[in-house]
Design a protein around this motif. Structure first.
Motif, PDB file in Angstrom:
ATOM      1  N   GLU A  69       0.773  -1.241  -0.099  1.00  0.00           N
ATOM      2  CA  GLU A  69       0.030  -0.066  -0.077  1.00  0.00           C
ATOM      3  C   GLU A  69       0.914   1.268   0.156  1.00  0.00           C
ATOM      4  OE1 GLU A  69      -0.588  -0.103   4.931  1.00  0.00           O
ATOM      5  OE2 GLU A  69      -2.481  -0.416   3.566  1.00  0.00           O
ATOM      6  N   GLU A  70       0.441   2.449  -0.600  1.00  0.00           N
ATOM      7  CA  GLU A  70       0.997   3.581  -0.597  1.00  0.00           C
ATOM      8  C   GLU A  70       0.515   4.530   0.373  1.00  0.00           C
ATOM      9  OE1 GLU A  70       1.954   4.555  -5.152  1.00  0.00           O
ATOM     10  OE2 GLU A  70       0.220   4.813  -4.554  1.00  0.00           O
ATOM     11  N   GLY A  71       1.615   5.325   0.894  1.00  0.00           N
ATOM     12  CA  GLY A  71       1.188   6.263   2.033  1.00  0.00           C
ATOM     13  C   GLY A  71       0.719   7.586   1.139  1.00  0.00           C
ATOM     14  N   HIS A  72      -0.064   8.253   1.970  1.00  0.00           N
ATOM     15  CA  HIS A  72      -0.621   9.643   1.555  1.00  0.00           C
ATOM     16  C   HIS A  72      -0.793  10.589   2.423  1.00  0.00           C
ATOM     17  CE1 HIS A  72      -4.335   7.871   2.754  1.00  0.00           C
ATOM     18  NE2 HIS A  72      -4.718   9.031   2.760  1.00  0.00           N
ATOM     19  N   VAL A  73      -0.727  11.838   1.962  1.00  0.00           N
ATOM     20  CA  VAL A  73      -1.052  13.061   2.787  1.00  0.00           C
ATOM     21  C   VAL A  73      -1.930  13.837   2.253  1.00  0.00           C
ATOM     22  CG1 VAL A  73       0.616  14.349   1.656  1.00  0.00           C
ATOM     23  CG2 VAL A  73      -0.068  14.972   4.134  1.00  0.00           C
ATOM     24  N   GLN A  74      -3.173  14.439   3.156  1.00  0.00           N
ATOM     25  CA  GLN A  74      -4.113  15.204   2.523  1.00  0.00           C
ATOM     26  C   GLN A  74      -3.500  16.592   2.536  1.00  0.00           C
ATOM     27  OE1 GLN A  74      -7.211  14.122   1.763  1.00  0.00           O
ATOM     28  NE2 GLN A  74      -7.192  12.071   2.892  1.00  0.00           N
ATOM     29  N   VAL A  75      -3.818  17.187   1.155  1.00  0.00           N
ATOM     30  CA  VAL A  75      -3.320  18.783   0.989  1.00  0.00           C
ATOM     31  C   VAL A  75      -4.339  19.376   0.652  1.00  0.00           C
ATOM     32  CG1 VAL A  75      -1.547  20.187  -0.458  1.00  0.00           C
ATOM     33  CG2 VAL A  75      -1.017  17.719   0.340  1.00  0.00           C
ATOM     34  N   LYS A  76      -4.634  20.663   1.267  1.00  0.00           N
ATOM     35  CA  LYS A  76      -5.627  21.522   0.882  1.00  0.00           C
ATOM     36  C   LYS A  76      -5.265  22.497  -0.203  1.00  0.00           C
ATOM     37  CE  LYS A  76      -9.402  24.578   2.706  1.00  0.00           C
ATOM     38  NZ  LYS A  76      -9.925  25.305   4.113  1.00  0.00           N
ATOM     39  N   LEU A  77      -5.992  22.594  -1.196  1.00  0.00           N
ATOM     40  CA  LEU A  77      -5.561  23.578  -2.171  1.00  0.00           C
ATOM     41  C   LEU A  77      -6.150  25.015  -1.848  1.00  0.00           C
ATOM     42  CD1 LEU A  77      -6.635  21.685  -5.480  1.00  0.00           C
ATOM     43  CD2 LEU A  77      -4.406  21.978  -4.482  1.00  0.00           C
ATOM     44  N   THR A  78      -5.228  25.871  -1.449  1.00  0.00           N
ATOM     45  CA  THR A  78      -5.463  26.913  -0.649  1.00  0.00           C
ATOM     46  C   THR A  78      -5.375  28.221  -1.752  1.00  0.00           C
ATOM     47  OG1 THR A  78      -3.489  27.063   0.145  1.00  0.00           O
ATOM     48  CG2 THR A  78      -5.028  26.175   1.535  1.00  0.00           C
ATOM     49  N   ASP A  79      -4.460  28.176  -2.594  1.00  0.00           N
ATOM     50  CA  ASP A  79      -4.368  29.422  -3.535  1.00  0.00           C
ATOM     51  C   ASP A  79      -4.534  29.094  -4.896  1.00  0.00           C
ATOM     52  OD1 ASP A  79      -2.516  29.318  -0.989  1.00  0.00           O
ATOM     53  OD2 ASP A  79      -1.894  31.152  -1.691  1.00  0.00           O
ATOM     54  N   GLU A  80      -4.895  30.264  -5.629  1.00  0.00           N
ATOM     55  CA  GLU A  80      -5.046  30.031  -7.195  1.00  0.00           C
ATOM     56  C   GLU A  80      -4.441  31.215  -7.655  1.00  0.00           C
ATOM     57  OE1 GLU A  80      -9.053  29.686 -10.122  1.00  0.00           O
ATOM     58  OE2 GLU A  80      -9.374  29.961  -8.009  1.00  0.00           O
ATOM     59  N   PRO A  81      -3.212  30.986  -7.914  1.00  0.00           N
ATOM     60  CA  PRO A  81      -2.379  32.188  -8.630  1.00  0.00           C
ATOM     61  C   PRO A  81      -2.681  32.218 -10.014  1.00  0.00           C
ATOM     62  CG  PRO A  81      -0.958  30.046  -8.193  1.00  0.00           C
ATOM     63  CD  PRO A  81      -2.370  29.816  -7.582  1.00  0.00           C
ATOM     64  N   THR A  82      -2.993  33.469 -10.441  1.00  0.00           N
ATOM     65  CA  THR A  82      -3.466  33.808 -11.794  1.00  0.00           C
ATOM     66  C   THR A  82      -2.973  34.947 -12.090  1.00  0.00           C
ATOM     67  OG1 THR A  82      -5.671  32.685 -11.110  1.00  0.00           O
ATOM     68  CG2 THR A  82      -5.751  34.457 -13.153  1.00  0.00           C
ATOM     69  N   VAL A  83      -2.545  35.064 -13.581  1.00  0.00           N
ATOM     70  CA  VAL A  83      -2.051  36.285 -14.234  1.00  0.00           C
ATOM     71  C   VAL A  83      -2.695  36.506 -15.471  1.00  0.00           C
ATOM     72  CG1 VAL A  83       0.103  37.580 -14.994  1.00  0.00           C
ATOM     73  CG2 VAL A  83       0.268  36.029 -13.003  1.00  0.00           C
TER      74      VAL A  83
END
Length: 297
Positions: A69-83
């Protein structure tokens, strides 16, 4: 002179991804996970796969199996850089000789800088401010316990003691520590500094088993293993409608490029955006340092 019709959106995205990786410093030092055409948005939580350590056992006549089995971590997408950039048809046909240099590169520089700066603030700067972060005395003399060299050799020994792999160890430093390192006499000797030329140029080098990287967005320094932190990048799904839009991922980076025409300002537009999240995987695989000011006379 080129016209906007000469640009294939897929070619633009390929160049954009290459620029994004070439501009990345801290992003190259951590676990990365990217995905194109992500249907979620900012605030969503994604799973980033992480290495799972195995432990060998002495065979005593009975084979002991472990689940694959693989390990995993929960990551929250907090930013939306836009140009977003707007340019007229006249600009494209008469003034802009290189779309990549004059439009796309500045956009990618801005997005990459945002990702780097936010990663430094969210992960490395936070680590250096954490309770127990070690202090480097800016006025320390060679041989004193607080000297930067002593601190880094102690960090290297700690990593070895914790059985942290020797490969993929990094030392991310800010301008304050960079100034100290460039003044250390030991680093001015090729036989003691390893890749001394890289350190003198404030780019990359090897020091006590750590690959040194310099970031203008970092305060102090953090010694860490690649598996201490995770960076998740998700490219929003393609824009539907009349716009030319492509979402793509490559080398664990992802972004979306959209080219369209805005009739309200009679201008063509180029929009580069992505979604970014960071997380600490294992704080035990990082040691942060802060810099104390010189003692007052």
């Amino acid at each position: 002179m080129p016209s906007s019709n000469t640009f294939e959106i897929t070619d633009v995205v390929a160049v954009s991804l290459a620029l994004m990786r070439s501009n990345s410093v801290l992003g190259e030092c951590v676990m990365r996970d990217a995905e194109a055409a992500f249907t979620g948005g900012r605030g969503d939580v994604v799973r980033v796969r992480t290495p799972k350590r195995r432990v060998a056992q002495n065979f005593n006549g009975t084979t002991v199996y472990t689940k694959v089995e693989e390990g995993h971590v929960q990551v929250k997408l907090t930013d939306e850089p836009t140009v977003a950039a707007a340019f007229t048809t006249k600009d494209m046909t008469l003034n802009i000789e290189s779309f990549g240099e004059q439009v796309l590169k500045p956009q990618m520089d801005a997005v990459s800088a945002y990702v780097e700066k936010s990663a430094a603030a969210a992960l490395l700067n936070a680590a250096s401010k954490a309770t127990g972060a070690r202090a480097i005395k800016a006025d320390a003399k060679h041989g004193e316990a607080g000297h930067v060299v002593k601190m880094l050799t102690a960090a290297a020994a700690d990593f070895t003691r914790r059985e942290i792999p020797a490969a993929a160890r990094f030392l991310a430093i800010g301008p304050d520590v960079q100034n100290i390192l460039l003044d250390v006499e030991q680093l001015q000797k090729v036989n003691e500094a390893g890749d001394s030329q890289a350190l003198r140029n404030a780019t990359m080098g090897e020091l006590f088993g750590f690959r040194v990287v310099v970031s203008p967005y970092l305060d102090g320094a953090v010694a860490f293993h690649k598996t201490a932190y995770a960076l998740a990048v998700r490219a929003p799904s393609e824009v539907q409608g009349g716009a030319r839009s492509v979402s793509a991922a490559d080398n664990q980076y992802a972004l979306r490029v959209t080219m369209d025409f805005d009739p309200s300002v009679k201008s063509e537009v180029s929009i580069v955006d992505t979604l970014r999240g960071v997380a600490t995987i294992d704080p035990a695989r990082a040691i942060a340092f802060t810099v104390t000011p010189p003692a007052k006379a």
